[in-house]
Write a protein that holds these residues in place. Sequence first.
Motif, PDB file in Angstrom:
ATOM      1  N   VAL A 111      13.733   4.307  10.255  1.00 45.63           N
ATOM      2  CA  VAL A 111      14.121   2.914  10.541  1.00 45.63           C
ATOM      3  C   VAL A 111      12.951   1.954  10.423  1.00 45.63           C
ATOM      4  O   VAL A 111      13.138   0.768  10.111  1.00 45.63           O
ATOM      5  CB  VAL A 111      14.772   2.799  11.939  1.00 45.63           C
ATOM      6  CG1 VAL A 111      16.017   3.665  12.032  1.00 45.63           C
ATOM      7  CG2 VAL A 111      13.792   3.162  13.062  1.00 45.63           C
ATOM      8  N   ARG A 112      11.723   2.426  10.658  1.00 50.11           N
ATOM      9  CA  ARG A 112      10.565   1.535  10.593  1.00 50.11           C
ATOM     10  C   ARG A 112      10.049   1.327   9.178  1.00 50.11           C
ATOM     11  O   ARG A 112       9.553   0.253   8.839  1.00 50.11           O
ATOM     12  CB  ARG A 112       9.424   2.066  11.481  1.00 50.11           C
ATOM     13  CG  ARG A 112       9.687   1.933  12.962  1.00 50.11           C
ATOM     14  CD  ARG A 112       9.927   0.496  13.345  1.00 50.11           C
ATOM     15  NE  ARG A 112      10.233   0.348  14.770  1.00 50.11           N
ATOM     16  CZ  ARG A 112      10.727  -0.751  15.323  1.00 50.11           C
ATOM     17  NH1 ARG A 112      10.967  -1.800  14.552  1.00 50.11           N
ATOM     18  NH2 ARG A 112      10.983  -0.808  16.610  1.00 50.11           N
ATOM     19  N   THR A 113      10.137   2.355   8.364  1.00 58.47           N
ATOM     20  CA  THR A 113       9.619   2.236   6.998  1.00 58.47           C
ATOM     21  C   THR A 113      10.684   1.792   6.003  1.00 58.47           C
ATOM     22  O   THR A 113      10.358   1.281   4.928  1.00 58.47           O
ATOM     23  CB  THR A 113       9.044   3.578   6.518  1.00 58.47           C
ATOM     24  OG1 THR A 113      10.095   4.552   6.471  1.00 58.47           O
ATOM     25  CG2 THR A 113       7.939   4.055   7.453  1.00 58.47           C
ATOM     26  N   GLY A 114      11.955   2.016   6.345  1.00 57.54           N
ATOM     27  CA  GLY A 114      13.030   1.693   5.403  1.00 57.54           C
ATOM     28  C   GLY A 114      13.169   2.717   4.293  1.00 57.54           C
ATOM     29  O   GLY A 114      13.957   2.521   3.359  1.00 57.54           O
ATOM     30  N   LEU A 115      12.433   3.831   4.381  1.00 60.02           N
ATOM     31  CA  LEU A 115      12.554   4.887   3.380  1.00 60.02           C
ATOM     32  C   LEU A 115      13.902   5.600   3.537  1.00 60.02           C
ATOM     33  O   LEU A 115      14.436   5.681   4.641  1.00 60.02           O
ATOM     34  CB  LEU A 115      11.418   5.906   3.543  1.00 60.02           C
ATOM     35  CG  LEU A 115      10.009   5.423   3.198  1.00 60.02           C
ATOM     36  CD1 LEU A 115       8.985   6.469   3.631  1.00 60.02           C
ATOM     37  CD2 LEU A 115       9.897   5.158   1.698  1.00 60.02           C
ATOM     38  N   PRO A 116      14.442   6.126   2.456  1.00 64.20           N
ATOM     39  CA  PRO A 116      15.705   6.868   2.563  1.00 64.20           C
ATOM     40  C   PRO A 116      15.550   8.080   3.483  1.00 64.20           C
ATOM     41  O   PRO A 116      14.548   8.805   3.402  1.00 64.20           O
ATOM     42  CB  PRO A 116      15.984   7.306   1.116  1.00 64.20           C
ATOM     43  CG  PRO A 116      15.183   6.377   0.265  1.00 64.20           C
ATOM     44  CD  PRO A 116      13.969   6.032   1.064  1.00 64.20           C
ATOM     45  N   SER A 117      16.519   8.275   4.353  1.00 67.34           N
ATOM     46  CA  SER A 117      16.454   9.411   5.273  1.00 67.34           C
ATOM     47  C   SER A 117      16.472  10.732   4.512  1.00 67.34           C
ATOM     48  O   SER A 117      15.937  11.740   4.994  1.00 67.34           O
ATOM     49  CB  SER A 117      17.629   9.360   6.251  1.00 67.34           C
ATOM     50  OG  SER A 117      18.862   9.312   5.555  1.00 67.34           O
ATOM     51  N   PHE A 118      17.071  10.736   3.335  1.00 67.60           N
ATOM     52  CA  PHE A 118      17.072  11.937   2.495  1.00 67.60           C
ATOM     53  C   PHE A 118      15.641  12.387   2.213  1.00 67.60           C
ATOM     54  O   PHE A 118      15.312  13.579   2.338  1.00 67.60           O
ATOM     55  CB  PHE A 118      17.815  11.630   1.188  1.00 67.60           C
ATOM     56  CG  PHE A 118      17.931  12.799   0.256  1.00 67.60           C
ATOM     57  CD1 PHE A 118      19.033  13.642   0.311  1.00 67.60           C
ATOM     58  CD2 PHE A 118      16.942  13.067  -0.683  1.00 67.60           C
ATOM     59  CE1 PHE A 118      19.146  14.725  -0.553  1.00 67.60           C
ATOM     60  CE2 PHE A 118      17.044  14.147  -1.549  1.00 67.60           C
ATOM     61  CZ  PHE A 118      18.145  14.976  -1.484  1.00 67.60           C
ATOM     62  N   GLY A 137      25.464   6.532   8.127  1.00 65.18           N
ATOM     63  CA  GLY A 137      24.845   6.232   6.836  1.00 65.18           C
ATOM     64  C   GLY A 137      23.536   6.934   6.561  1.00 65.18           C
ATOM     65  O   GLY A 137      22.796   6.531   5.658  1.00 65.18           O
ATOM     66  N   GLU A 138      23.220   8.008   7.306  1.00 66.94           N
ATOM     67  CA  GLU A 138      21.945   8.707   7.122  1.00 66.94           C
ATOM     68  C   GLU A 138      22.172  10.212   6.943  1.00 66.94           C
ATOM     69  O   GLU A 138      23.253  10.724   7.223  1.00 66.94           O
ATOM     70  CB  GLU A 138      21.029   8.468   8.331  1.00 66.94           C
ATOM     71  CG  GLU A 138      20.763   7.006   8.661  1.00 66.94           C
ATOM     72  CD  GLU A 138      19.947   6.276   7.601  1.00 66.94           C
ATOM     73  OE1 GLU A 138      19.386   6.947   6.705  1.00 66.94           O
ATOM     74  OE2 GLU A 138      19.870   5.042   7.663  1.00 66.94           O
ATOM     75  N   PHE A 139      21.120  10.913   6.481  1.00 63.09           N
ATOM     76  CA  PHE A 139      21.148  12.363   6.289  1.00 63.09           C
ATOM     77  C   PHE A 139      19.969  12.989   7.028  1.00 63.09           C
ATOM     78  O   PHE A 139      18.916  12.373   7.165  1.00 63.09           O
ATOM     79  CB  PHE A 139      21.040  12.729   4.804  1.00 63.09           C
ATOM     80  CG  PHE A 139      22.202  12.283   3.966  1.00 63.09           C
ATOM     81  CD1 PHE A 139      23.297  13.110   3.786  1.00 63.09           C
ATOM     82  CD2 PHE A 139      22.191  11.052   3.356  1.00 63.09           C
ATOM     83  CE1 PHE A 139      24.368  12.709   3.015  1.00 63.09           C
ATOM     84  CE2 PHE A 139      23.250  10.634   2.578  1.00 63.09           C
ATOM     85  CZ  PHE A 139      24.354  11.464   2.411  1.00 63.09           C
ATOM     86  N   VAL A 161      20.629   3.304  17.373  1.00 64.11           N
ATOM     87  CA  VAL A 161      21.743   4.220  17.123  1.00 64.11           C
ATOM     88  C   VAL A 161      21.296   5.357  16.205  1.00 64.11           C
ATOM     89  O   VAL A 161      21.548   6.540  16.472  1.00 64.11           O
ATOM     90  CB  VAL A 161      22.939   3.468  16.502  1.00 64.11           C
ATOM     91  CG1 VAL A 161      23.979   4.452  15.965  1.00 64.11           C
ATOM     92  CG2 VAL A 161      23.572   2.541  17.522  1.00 64.11           C
ATOM     93  N   LYS A 162      20.608   5.021  15.132  1.00 70.84           N
ATOM     94  CA  LYS A 162      20.205   6.036  14.155  1.00 70.84           C
ATOM     95  C   LYS A 162      19.150   6.982  14.723  1.00 70.84           C
ATOM     96  O   LYS A 162      19.199   8.194  14.472  1.00 70.84           O
ATOM     97  CB  LYS A 162      19.711   5.354  12.882  1.00 70.84           C
ATOM     98  CG  LYS A 162      20.828   4.637  12.127  1.00 70.84           C
ATOM     99  CD  LYS A 162      20.343   3.974  10.851  1.00 70.84           C
ATOM    100  CE  LYS A 162      21.508   3.305  10.122  1.00 70.84           C
ATOM    101  NZ  LYS A 162      21.125   2.698   8.835  1.00 70.84           N
ATOM    102  N   PHE A 184      11.029  11.242  16.097  1.00 73.81           N
ATOM    103  CA  PHE A 184       9.989  10.792  15.163  1.00 73.81           C
ATOM    104  C   PHE A 184      10.562  10.614  13.752  1.00 73.81           C
ATOM    105  O   PHE A 184      10.219   9.647  13.059  1.00 73.81           O
ATOM    106  CB  PHE A 184       8.834  11.796  15.148  1.00 73.81           C
ATOM    107  CG  PHE A 184       7.686  11.365  14.289  1.00 73.81           C
ATOM    108  CD1 PHE A 184       6.878  10.295  14.661  1.00 73.81           C
ATOM    109  CD2 PHE A 184       7.409  12.014  13.083  1.00 73.81           C
ATOM    110  CE1 PHE A 184       5.816   9.881  13.861  1.00 73.81           C
ATOM    111  CE2 PHE A 184       6.354  11.615  12.281  1.00 73.81           C
ATOM    112  CZ  PHE A 184       5.552  10.539  12.670  1.00 73.81           C
ATOM    113  N   ILE A 185      11.426  11.552  13.324  1.00 74.53           N
ATOM    114  CA  ILE A 185      12.049  11.417  11.994  1.00 74.53           C
ATOM    115  C   ILE A 185      12.859  10.127  11.935  1.00 74.53           C
ATOM    116  O   ILE A 185      12.760   9.354  10.972  1.00 74.53           O
ATOM    117  CB  ILE A 185      12.955  12.630  11.691  1.00 74.53           C
ATOM    118  CG1 ILE A 185      12.118  13.907  11.584  1.00 74.53           C
ATOM    119  CG2 ILE A 185      13.737  12.403  10.392  1.00 74.53           C
ATOM    120  CD1 ILE A 185      12.947  15.181  11.473  1.00 74.53           C
ATOM    121  N   GLY A 186      13.664   9.882  12.964  1.00 69.97           N
ATOM    122  CA  GLY A 186      14.461   8.661  12.997  1.00 69.97           C
ATOM    123  C   GLY A 186      13.604   7.414  13.034  1.00 69.97           C
ATOM    124  O   GLY A 186      13.914   6.419  12.364  1.00 69.97           O
TER     125      GLY A 186
END
Length: 375
Positions: free
Chosen positions: A138-145, A87-89, A266-267, A132-134
Motif C-alpha cells: 500500500v505504501r509503494t503502490g507496487l503490484p501485490s503479485f 483486489g490483491e494477491f 483493509v488490505k 509488512f507485506i501489506g
Amino acid sequence: MATVSTVSASKKTSQTDERVREISKIKSLLHRPDFGAMSGVILVFIFFGIFAGDSGMFAADGIMNWTTVSAQLGILAIGACLLMIAGEFDLSMGSMIGFAGMVISIPALYWGWPVWSSIMFAFALSMGIGWFIGYVVVRTGLPSFIVSLAFLFILRGLTIALSILFTNKTIVSGVDQVSQNDWLAPLFGGEFGTSIFTWLASIGLLDTYSDGSPLVTGIPMIVVWCVLLAIASSWVLFRTSFGNWIFASGGDSKAAKNVGVPTDRVKIILFMFTAFCATLYAACQVLEFGSAAADRGLLKEFEAIIAVVIGGALLTGGYGSILGALFGALIFGVVQMGIFFSGISSDWFRVFLGAMLLIAVLFNNFIRKQITKAN
C-alpha cells in the motif's frame, strides 16, 4: 366491453410479470459467484460416483480423506478469497506454511519452549510478516503479485537456511512427543467427536477394525477450523461494514477512498489474515504428523488461487464469496482423492486442474460482462 378488455389486459400483465419474475430468478442465480463452482461440485460427484463408487471413496474413511484434503486447501482459499475480493494477491502463502512449521518445531524441540508458546510465537511472527507485506504494497503502490512473489522466495530461503543453521537438517521430527501434555496442541492436532464415532461403530453404523475400534475415530481439527473460519469470514464479508469495505476496495479503490473507506488498512489486515490462515494450516500439519519440513506448502499458494477462481471470484477484485472458494477447494479434494480411488493415473490430476481453471476463468469473464451490461 371496456371491463372485459381491462380484465384481459391485467391477466396479460400478470402473466408477463410471472415470466419476468422467473427470468429474474434465473439471472440472479447465474450472477451468484458460487454458481459455477456449485455446478462443478455436482458434476464431479456424479463422475466419481459412477467411476469410483465401488472403491470405498464414499465410505466413511473415504469421505474423511477427501474432506480433510478439501479442508486443508479450504483454509488457504478463505484467506486468498477475501484478499482477492479486495483486489490483491498473496503468493507467499505456500512458503509461509513451511516457515511457520519450522518456527513451531525448532523452539519446541531445540530451545525447550512449551509447544503452546511456539504456536503463539509462530502466529505472531507470521502475521507480523503479513503486515509488512501489506504495508509495502500500500505504501509503494507496487503490484501485490510482485511484492508477495519476492516474499515467496525470501520465506522459502529463510526456512531452509534457518532449519539447517539450527538443526542441520530440513526435516524436523518429534513434535508429537513433546506436545503430548500440552494444553493447546489438541486444538490443532487432535480430533473432534471421538466418543460419537466410537458409539456409531458400536451400533454398527461405522466400519471397524478387527478389535472393534472404528475406522474413522473422529473429525480432524483442520476440518473443524475450516468450518469455523468459513462461518466467521462469511459473516464478516456479508454482515459487517468491514465486509463492505473489502468489496469497495476491490471494486474501485480510488472511489472507495474518496468516500472514506480505509482501503490501505483493509488490505494490510487481509494480508495479515492470509498469513494467519497459512500458519493455521502449518500448525495443524505439524501437530498431526509430528514433524515440519522446509518444503511444506510448495505451490499451495497457486492451488488456493485456483480454488478461489473456480469458486467464482474475479481476478480484477470486487466480486466473490467464501462459499464459492470452499466449493473450489472441495472440487480440488474430491478430484485428487477420486483419481486415486478410481485407479486413474495421478498424472491427469494437474491436467484436470488446469482445465478447470481455464473453464472457470472463461465462465467468470462471461458473468462479469453480463453484470456490466446489467449495470
